[in-house]
Structure formats: structure tokens, C-alpha cells
Scaffold this motif. Sequence first.
Motif, PDB file in Angstrom:
ATOM      1  N   UNK A 160       0.839  -1.203   0.000  1.00  0.00           N
ATOM      2  CA  UNK A 160       0.000   0.000   0.000  1.00  0.00           C
ATOM      3  C   UNK A 160       0.874   1.254   0.000  1.00  0.00           C
ATOM      4  N   UNK A 161       0.492   2.241  -0.787  1.00  0.00           N
ATOM      5  CA  UNK A 161       1.286   3.468  -0.879  1.00  0.00           C
ATOM      6  C   UNK A 161       1.462   4.144   0.480  1.00  0.00           C
ATOM      7  N   UNK A 162       0.477   3.991   1.363  1.00  0.00           N
ATOM      8  CA  UNK A 162       0.531   4.669   2.652  1.00  0.00           C
ATOM      9  C   UNK A 162       1.176   3.881   3.768  1.00  0.00           C
ATOM     10  N   UNK A 163       1.756   2.727   3.470  1.00  0.00           N
ATOM     11  CA  UNK A 163       2.340   1.892   4.522  1.00  0.00           C
ATOM     12  C   UNK A 163       3.807   2.204   4.741  1.00  0.00           C
ATOM     13  N   UNK A 164       4.124   2.867   5.848  1.00  0.00           N
ATOM     14  CA  UNK A 164       5.519   3.192   6.172  1.00  0.00           C
ATOM     15  C   UNK A 164       6.295   1.932   6.545  1.00  0.00           C
ATOM     16  N   UNK A 165       5.642   0.979   7.227  1.00  0.00           N
ATOM     17  CA  UNK A 165       6.334  -0.247   7.613  1.00  0.00           C
ATOM     18  C   UNK A 165       6.747  -1.052   6.386  1.00  0.00           C
ATOM     19  N   UNK A 166       5.890  -1.041   5.351  1.00  0.00           N
ATOM     20  CA  UNK A 166       6.230  -1.753   4.120  1.00  0.00           C
ATOM     21  C   UNK A 166       7.428  -1.104   3.441  1.00  0.00           C
ATOM     22  N   UNK A 167       7.443   0.218   3.407  1.00  0.00           N
ATOM     23  CA  UNK A 167       8.556   0.923   2.766  1.00  0.00           C
ATOM     24  C   UNK A 167       9.864   0.685   3.505  1.00  0.00           C
ATOM     25  N   UNK A 168       9.793   0.651   4.836  1.00  0.00           N
ATOM     26  CA  UNK A 168      10.989   0.376   5.628  1.00  0.00           C
ATOM     27  C   UNK A 168      11.536  -1.011   5.296  1.00  0.00           C
ATOM     28  N   UNK A 169      10.634  -1.986   5.171  1.00  0.00           N
ATOM     29  CA  UNK A 169      11.075  -3.346   4.852  1.00  0.00           C
ATOM     30  C   UNK A 169      11.654  -3.409   3.442  1.00  0.00           C
ATOM     31  N   UNK A 170      10.989  -2.764   2.494  1.00  0.00           N
ATOM     32  CA  UNK A 170      11.441  -2.811   1.107  1.00  0.00           C
ATOM     33  C   UNK A 170      12.829  -2.189   0.937  1.00  0.00           C
ATOM     34  N   UNK A 171      13.166  -1.259   1.820  1.00  0.00           N
ATOM     35  CA  UNK A 171      14.499  -0.641   1.769  1.00  0.00           C
ATOM     36  C   UNK A 171      15.605  -1.615   2.155  1.00  0.00           C
ATOM     37  N   UNK A 172      15.219  -2.745   2.735  1.00  0.00           N
ATOM     38  CA  UNK A 172      16.221  -3.716   3.208  1.00  0.00           C
ATOM     39  C   UNK A 172      16.444  -4.852   2.210  1.00  0.00           C
ATOM     40  N   UNK A 173      15.681  -4.891   1.125  1.00  0.00           N
ATOM     41  CA  UNK A 173      15.827  -5.991   0.166  1.00  0.00           C
ATOM     42  C   UNK A 173      16.105  -5.418  -1.229  1.00  0.00           C
ATOM     43  N   UNK A 174      16.651  -6.254  -2.135  1.00  0.00           N
ATOM     44  CA  UNK A 174      17.005  -5.763  -3.482  1.00  0.00           C
ATOM     45  C   UNK A 174      15.775  -5.596  -4.375  1.00  0.00           C
ATOM     46  N   UNK A 175      15.269  -4.384  -4.450  1.00  0.00           N
ATOM     47  CA  UNK A 175      14.121  -4.107  -5.314  1.00  0.00           C
ATOM     48  C   UNK A 175      14.130  -2.642  -5.726  1.00  0.00           C
ATOM     49  N   UNK A 176      13.437  -2.330  -6.801  1.00  0.00           N
ATOM     50  CA  UNK A 176      13.329  -0.954  -7.274  1.00  0.00           C
ATOM     51  C   UNK A 176      11.865  -0.636  -7.570  1.00  0.00           C
ATOM     52  N   UNK A 177      11.472   0.609  -7.314  1.00  0.00           N
ATOM     53  CA  UNK A 177      10.097   1.033  -7.581  1.00  0.00           C
ATOM     54  C   UNK A 177       9.797   0.884  -9.069  1.00  0.00           C
ATOM     55  N   UNK A 178       8.621   0.337  -9.380  1.00  0.00           N
ATOM     56  CA  UNK A 178       8.238   0.135 -10.775  1.00  0.00           C
ATOM     57  C   UNK A 178       7.083   1.045 -11.192  1.00  0.00           C
ATOM     58  N   UNK A 179       5.958   0.962 -10.479  1.00  0.00           N
ATOM     59  CA  UNK A 179       4.805   1.791 -10.830  1.00  0.00           C
ATOM     60  C   UNK A 179       3.804   1.777  -9.691  1.00  0.00           C
ATOM     61  N   UNK A 180       2.800   2.642  -9.790  1.00  0.00           N
ATOM     62  CA  UNK A 180       1.706   2.670  -8.817  1.00  0.00           C
ATOM     63  C   UNK A 180       0.403   2.352  -9.530  1.00  0.00           C
ATOM     64  N   UNK A 181      -0.530   1.832  -8.778  1.00  0.00           N
ATOM     65  CA  UNK A 181      -1.831   1.447  -9.316  1.00  0.00           C
ATOM     66  C   UNK A 181      -2.919   2.049  -8.437  1.00  0.00           C
ATOM     67  N   UNK A 182      -3.933   2.620  -9.083  1.00  0.00           N
ATOM     68  CA  UNK A 182      -5.051   3.196  -8.356  1.00  0.00           C
ATOM     69  C   UNK A 182      -6.210   2.210  -8.299  1.00  0.00           C
ATOM     70  N   UNK A 183      -6.842   2.096  -7.117  1.00  0.00           N
ATOM     71  CA  UNK A 183      -8.138   1.444  -7.028  1.00  0.00           C
ATOM     72  C   UNK A 183      -9.181   2.554  -7.167  1.00  0.00           C
ATOM     73  N   UNK A 184     -10.161   2.340  -8.034  1.00  0.00           N
ATOM     74  CA  UNK A 184     -11.149   3.373  -8.321  1.00  0.00           C
ATOM     75  C   UNK A 184     -12.556   2.834  -8.091  1.00  0.00           C
ATOM     76  N   UNK A 185     -13.412   3.696  -7.580  1.00  0.00           N
ATOM     77  CA  UNK A 185     -14.810   3.342  -7.335  1.00  0.00           C
ATOM     78  C   UNK A 185     -15.708   4.293  -8.103  1.00  0.00           C
TER      79      UNK A 185
END
Length: 275
Positions: A104-129
Motif C-alpha cells: 500500500x502506498x501509505x504503509x511506512x512499515x512496508x517501505x521500511x522493509x522494502x528498503x532492506x531488500x534488493x528491489x526498485x520502484x516500478x509503478x503505482x496502481x489506483x483502485x477506483x470506485x
Amino acid sequence: MLTKEQLLEIKALLEICEKDGGFQLKLNFDMLENRTENRKEDFFHYENGMLVGFLGSYGFGNKVELCGMVHPDYRRKGIFSSLLEMGLAEAKKHNATTILLNAPSGSESAKEFLNTIPCTYSFSEYQMKWQKTELSEDSKVSLRPSVSEADWEAEIQLEVLCFGFSEKEAREFNQTIRVNSGEENLIIEADGKTAGKMRVSESDGEAWIYGFAVFPELQGKGIGRKALSKVVLQEDKKGFSIFLEVEAKNANALRLYETCGFRSYHSQDYYDYIS
């Protein structure tokens, strides 16, 4: 296949994690509820008989998406790292050429974890109603169930032309959907000829639109807007809330959805795992 008990455990953990974080996770329950028996795609971690960690793997042709969660009281204990290791190993076993980590874009805990593994930002996706908007129907564009071999071949072509699948991947993906999903496969016709496709999933008072595509040579002629308007009006008449997803970088699709009354309410970030 997941049992009813496992699905209830996942939903209970999801509710706890979302409430704690103030965001929404994309666990694709339509896929969780229709798992096959010949592939390991779900990974669990229990403590004292309670589910505290879960990771789901979702295959789309040569691409695999991974999304998971850990109970707030059990974080920073290596649980998610262990689940991710299992998910990555399984994806590599099936020769996935792209592995995407979804957070989730708003998850700080996820971003902290992702900073510890080999990955790069690719794109974002919107959920729309969809928000109530006046839409009109056009008789020149129609929707009908996909039933024939010609319909199947058109769907394969559209996966290749619009979503980057190879033909082999498109056939495997669509076969899996038809066998294991409760979605309705629809063909879009314009002036009596096949112009595109979409899938609609109805569950728990919600209708989700997936795989919406129009042949490239027919794009820009209003066919997509008329087809989308038609399916939205049909689902609204049934009393469903209507949702879809779109990549943020797909400006044309985003604009089309907004003109039909869809509004973004949540977003997910995707990261390419570097093996």
C-alpha cells in the motif's frame, strides 16, 4: 485450494492489519477463493494456533505479484522475511521473469522493509470506485458473453497486444481464469464486430472490472467509453458498487475512467524484485 477456515483467518488478520495501518492491502480474494491444487501460492505463519503472518502469490503469465502481512504484535521477528523467501523460491521454480512486490502506498512499515531488500520502484496502481454519474448507452456498442473459439482467440490477441503477454502466457492465463474463476468473460462489439473484451466479477455486493481492453487500431474512437458505460449501468442496476484498477502511468485509461465517474480512493506501489 484454500479452506473456508483459512480464508476466514486471512480476512481476520487483514482486518487487524488494515485497522492498525490505516491502509488497504491488495490480497485479491477473488483469486484466493479460486486456487488450483497443483501450485503452492499461499504461505502461512502461526503462533499458538493463531495466524499472524500470510503471503499470497498471484501469477499473471510470466509475472508474479507477491503481497502479504504480519500481525502488528508480531512484527520485527523475521516472519515476513521467511514468508517472502518461500514465495520468491516458489516463483523462481515456475520460471517467473518478473516478480513484483506489492505494498500500500501509505504503509511506512512496508517501505521500511522494502528498503532492506534488493528491489526498485516500478509503478503505482489506483483502485477506483464509481460515483453516481449520468451515463448514456450507445446501441452501436454492445457486450455479450464470450462463448466461441473465435471469441477465445480474440481475447488471446488482446492480452498480447494490450497487456504484453506472450501468446503462450496469454493462453495459460486465460485458461486458468476460465477454469478457476467465477468471473464473467465479455466481448465488446462495435458495429457488430469484435472490438475488445473485459471480465466482471460479482461478489459481496461489489462488481470489479478486469482485463478491459480494446484493439489498438480501434482505440480513440469512443468504443471503450461506451462499453464501460454500458457495463457500469448494468451493474448499477443490479445494485452493485463498481470498482476497477488502473496503473497511474496509463494516463489515457485513467482519463477514460474519470470521465465515466470513477474516482481513486486508494493506491498500491509495485516494486521489481532484483534476484
